[in-house]
Design an enzyme around this catalytic site. Structure first.
Site: not given
Ligand code: KIV
Length: 269
Positions: A48-49, A87, A117, A119, A186
């Site tokens: 999602d960057s 993501d 993925k 978080e 991270e």
């Protein structure tokens, strides 16, 4: 292309046992995915960057599931040998298990991802179990998780004091037990990343987490040195593509203004 050496979640898990370093890179488009795959990366992450490096958002929070699917589809058309991970964007999985399963499913069904993925640690337990129950592999993500930027009060290295370090170790072990096939670490001290890497069975993939992780990931635009003004400590710039792009654009502008392009070699008669 022969698919016999296709990278799967099993390949990634086995690499830890063999002490083979795992290489992951982000990609958001077809051509970049092709080149990364030819270079031999094991995992391509449509992160999602995307929101920050491609779409120009201030942070990753505005990214939608539709935007993720759009870019995943482009990357999936490269039919990479690498494992393709998508993501889950902010608020596509936090509100309910049902949302999470449906959106994870869309990343696979519509986007062509082979794993997702997300978080967070223990608080994501039910969500992770729901997604795994739908036979969708999950990559965890702990530490400086960008979707929590407001909760953290900025992009700050996490796990610096003993209490938060112990909490991250516990969270990592939870994700391992919950069935994640790998874990991104991270923005944490390298010593803590080493402790986590030694304490979990699944591979850890670091970004700003030191050398001891089982693999490394970078955002492709950072590795290529696209923007001069963005160069955090953990990024190694393997090229200065931004400078080269600017030079090429300026040369084109000059050539057109001066009537030098197109010349005879670049015209039809
Ligand atoms: O969105 C992303 O690119 C990521 C990586 C930095 C791990 O989550």
């Amino acid at each position: 292309m022969s698919r016999s050496d296709k990278v799967t979640t099993r390949t990634i898990i086995d690499m830890k046992a063999r002490n083979d370093k795992i290489v992951m890179l982000t990609a958001y488009d077809y051509q970049t995915a092709l080149l990364e795959d030819r270079a031999g990366v094991e995992i391509i992450l449509v992160g999602d960057s995307l929101g920050m490096v491609v779409l120009g958002y201030e942070n990753t929070l505005p990214v939608t599931i539709e935007e993720m699917i759009h870019h995943l589809k482009a990357v999936a058309r490269a039919r990479p040998r690498a494992l393709l991970v998508g993501d889950l964007p902010f608020m596509s999985y936090q509100a309910s298990v049902e949302d999470a399963v449906r959106n994870a499913g869309r990343l696979l069904k519509e986007g062509g991802a082979e794993a997702v993925k997300l978080e967070g640690g223990r608080r994501m337990g039910k969500v992770i179990r729901g997604i795994l129950d739908a036979d969708i592999p999950v990559m965890g993500h702990l530490g400086l998780t960008p979707q929590s930027v407001h909760q953290f009060g900025g992009y700050r290295v996490q796990g610096k004091d003993p209490e938060s370090a112990d909490k991250l170790i516990e969270e990592a072990s939870f994700l391992d037990e919950a069935g994640c096939f790998s874990l991104v670490l991270e923005g944490i001290p390298q010593q803590l990343a080493e402790r986590i890497t030694k304490s979990v069975r699944i591979p850890t993939i670091g970004i700003g987490a030191g050398l001891a992780c089982d693999g490394q990931v970078l955002v492709v635009n950072d590795l290529l040195g696209v923007l001069e003004e963005f160069s955090p400590k953990f990024v190694k710039r393997y090229a200065e593509i931004g400078r080269e792009m600017t030079r090429a654009f300026s040369d084109f502008v000059q050539d057109v203004k001066n009537g030098k392009f197109p010349d005879g070699r670049h015209s039809y008669s």
